[in-house]
Motif scaffolding. Structure first.
Motif, PDB file in Angstrom:
ATOM      1  N   LEU A 287      26.516 -39.981  20.941  1.00 38.37           N
ATOM      2  CA  LEU A 287      26.741 -38.546  20.777  1.00 38.37           C
ATOM      3  C   LEU A 287      25.551 -37.744  21.289  1.00 38.37           C
ATOM      4  O   LEU A 287      25.724 -36.698  21.932  1.00 38.37           O
ATOM      5  CB  LEU A 287      27.004 -38.220  19.307  1.00 38.37           C
ATOM      6  CG  LEU A 287      27.205 -36.736  18.983  1.00 38.37           C
ATOM      7  CD1 LEU A 287      28.386 -36.173  19.764  1.00 38.37           C
ATOM      8  CD2 LEU A 287      27.415 -36.535  17.481  1.00 38.37           C
ATOM      9  N   HIS A 288      24.333 -38.231  21.036  1.00 38.88           N
ATOM     10  CA  HIS A 288      23.150 -37.509  21.499  1.00 38.88           C
ATOM     11  C   HIS A 288      23.131 -37.433  23.032  1.00 38.88           C
ATOM     12  O   HIS A 288      22.871 -36.377  23.614  1.00 38.88           O
ATOM     13  CB  HIS A 288      21.877 -38.177  20.969  1.00 38.88           C
ATOM     14  CG  HIS A 288      20.670 -37.297  21.050  1.00 38.88           C
ATOM     15  ND1 HIS A 288      19.454 -37.655  20.501  1.00 38.88           N
ATOM     16  CD2 HIS A 288      20.464 -36.083  21.623  1.00 38.88           C
ATOM     17  CE1 HIS A 288      18.576 -36.698  20.726  1.00 38.88           C
ATOM     18  NE2 HIS A 288      19.161 -35.741  21.420  1.00 38.88           N
ATOM     19  N   TYR A 289      23.451 -38.548  23.685  1.00 41.08           N
ATOM     20  CA  TYR A 289      23.519 -38.523  25.148  1.00 41.08           C
ATOM     21  C   TYR A 289      24.633 -37.588  25.622  1.00 41.08           C
ATOM     22  O   TYR A 289      24.486 -36.891  26.640  1.00 41.08           O
ATOM     23  CB  TYR A 289      23.754 -39.924  25.702  1.00 41.08           C
ATOM     24  CG  TYR A 289      22.483 -40.693  25.960  1.00 41.08           C
ATOM     25  CD1 TYR A 289      21.515 -40.205  26.840  1.00 41.08           C
ATOM     26  CD2 TYR A 289      22.243 -41.911  25.347  1.00 41.08           C
ATOM     27  CE1 TYR A 289      20.348 -40.906  27.089  1.00 41.08           C
ATOM     28  CE2 TYR A 289      21.078 -42.622  25.587  1.00 41.08           C
ATOM     29  CZ  TYR A 289      20.137 -42.119  26.460  1.00 41.08           C
ATOM     30  OH  TYR A 289      18.976 -42.817  26.705  1.00 41.08           O
ATOM     31  N   ASP A 290      25.733 -37.562  24.898  1.00 35.43           N
ATOM     32  CA  ASP A 290      26.826 -36.669  25.264  1.00 35.43           C
ATOM     33  C   ASP A 290      26.381 -35.208  25.158  1.00 35.43           C
ATOM     34  O   ASP A 290      26.738 -34.382  26.002  1.00 35.43           O
ATOM     35  CB  ASP A 290      28.026 -36.937  24.353  1.00 35.43           C
ATOM     36  CG  ASP A 290      29.312 -36.383  24.934  1.00 35.43           C
ATOM     37  OD1 ASP A 290      29.730 -36.880  26.004  1.00 35.43           O
ATOM     38  OD2 ASP A 290      29.900 -35.471  24.334  1.00 35.43           O
ATOM     39  N   GLN A 291      25.607 -34.905  24.136  1.00 39.90           N
ATOM     40  CA  GLN A 291      25.072 -33.550  23.989  1.00 39.90           C
ATOM     41  C   GLN A 291      24.165 -33.184  25.167  1.00 39.90           C
ATOM     42  O   GLN A 291      24.219 -32.057  25.682  1.00 39.90           O
ATOM     43  CB  GLN A 291      24.294 -33.433  22.675  1.00 39.90           C
ATOM     44  CG  GLN A 291      25.147 -33.516  21.433  1.00 39.90           C
ATOM     45  CD  GLN A 291      24.315 -33.490  20.160  1.00 39.90           C
ATOM     46  OE1 GLN A 291      23.081 -33.520  20.196  1.00 39.90           O
ATOM     47  NE2 GLN A 291      24.988 -33.450  19.009  1.00 39.90           N
TER      48      GLN A 291
END
Length: 393
Positions: A287-291
């Motif tokens: 999720l952090h990479y997606d953000q």
């Protein structure tokens, strides 16, 4: 239909319709761990446990050498230290050891070598999985670095990271600037900080990221691709089929995300990869990479306006201050890398204040995985790495 359900359906259909196509036995190298592989290829490896300041217990491997400073290897997302030794005599770990380097291969929390905690149980405590690449950098890489320097008596080390292993370095050096002095040189293979120029199919996946995250949350899934989980077993069942595994899983899925280069990783090597990759990781990490991709900012984790205000003092998370990453850094990039895009790395290069080398691999099809698993590493990449290590000792 969730990913987990889809995998089960595919597996059942595959078994029923292809009953004669029995998965082949994995080769020995797919079954050996880091120490086993190291011994097989001529070097006895040591194993240590590193405890982070927030209680995670990480396995750190060491192949003793006579050349100083020590060299740290740090893997990418959903990977382990094994990635640097899978190619045996053609791997980076064995090549460095054969050249006398003091090699240390680290693991970050969540994979099979980092699935321990002084209090939390990864199987029953969701809090164990409450981390992203931020914690990999500020806690895991910091603890690993300090352990190596304490063990060797050195003041600084050289480091080589791949993919998320590069992100971890940028996070640590920006959040804890005092660690810049602990790295003589950082070699970033397929550097990942910005994800602003992704192309399909990776860009399409990132667009679906928030929805997929909500599905995982609703199912209370925090650990992804557990070593003993059903997803891993199904992947092994399907992808290790001799008749279709390489074509379906590697060329049809993996290379679509990494960059299409089937010649770099041949079919007979794919079963060895399957024995080690993918490794477990957290929902929050993806999720952090997606953000990062959707916001087009290399920023701290976005918890939403209210929680961001409490944590950061702002309703949006702050950027990682890359101007504080003053350690000597070499960026090595692939033209055909679908994850570490050349334009994104060029922007990273502009922001980092102490770039000592920027190298674009001359092979047109060089992709994200060729940096660790390519079949021609001794001829293409390793001369560049060995030259940099020698120059900045």
């Amino acid at each position: 239909m969730t990913l987990r359900v889809m995998l089960i359906v595919i597996a059942v259909n595959s078994v029923v319709s292809n009953a004669l196509f029995i998965p082949r036995s994995l080769p020995e190298d797919a079954l050996l761990n880091f120490t086993g592989l190291s011994e097989k290829y001529g070097h006895k490896a040591e194993e240590y446990s590193v405890v982070t300041e927030d209680g995670y217990i990480l396995t750190l491997f060491h192949i003793p050498g006579t050349r100083k400073p020590p060299v740290l290897l740090l893997h990418g997302i959903h990977d382990t230290a094994d990635t640097f030794i899978l190619r045996g005599k053609k791997s980076l770990a064995i090549t460095l050891a054969n050249n006398g380097y003091d090699v240390w291969a680290g693991n970050t929390r969540g994979n099979k070598y980092g699935r321990r905690h002084i209090k939390l149980n990864p199987d029953t405590d969701p809090a164990f999985w409450n981390y992203s690449f931020h914690e990999h950098g500020v806690h895991d890489l910091a603890a690993i670095t300090d352990f190596i320097l304490n063990a060797t008596g050195e003041q600084s080390l050289q480091s080589i990271g791949h993919s998320e292993g590069t992100t971890d370095h940028f996070v640590l050096a920006s959040q804890k600037p005092e660690y810049n002095n602990k790295f003589k040189l950082f070699i970033a293979l397929a550097p990942v900080a910005f994800l602003s120029n992704l192309i399909s199919p990776v860009s399409a996946v990132t667009e679906l990221g928030p929805l997929l995250n909500q599905v995982l949350l609703s199912l209370k899934i925090e650990e992804l691709i557990s070593e003993k989980g059903i997803e891993k077993n199904i992947l092994q069942l399907i992808c290790n089929k001799e008749d279709i595994g390489y074509e379906l899983c590697f060329k049809g899925v993996i290379l679509q995300g990494a960059g299409y280069d089937p010649k770099g990783i041949e079919p007979k090597f794919f079963p060895t990869i399957l024995g080690h990759y993918p490794a477990a990781g957290s929902r929050k990490s993806l999720l952090h990479y997606d953000q990062v991709a959707l916001s087009k900012r290399f920023a701290l984790f976005d918890y939403g306006p209210e929680e961001n205000k409490k944590r950061y003092g702002f309703i949006v998370p702050p950027d990682y201050n890359l101007r504080q990453v003053i350690m000597k850094t070499a960026l090595i990039v692939g033209k055909n890398d679908n994850l570490s895009r050349v334009r994104d790395v060029e922007y990273l290069r502009f922001l980092l204040p102490n770039i000592v080398e920027y190298h674009l691999m001359r092979q047109k099809r060089w992709n994200h995985l060729d940096f660790v698993w390519g079949n021609d590493l001794p001829e293409t990449l390793f001369p560049q790495i060995l030259s940099l290590l020698e120059k900045y000792r």
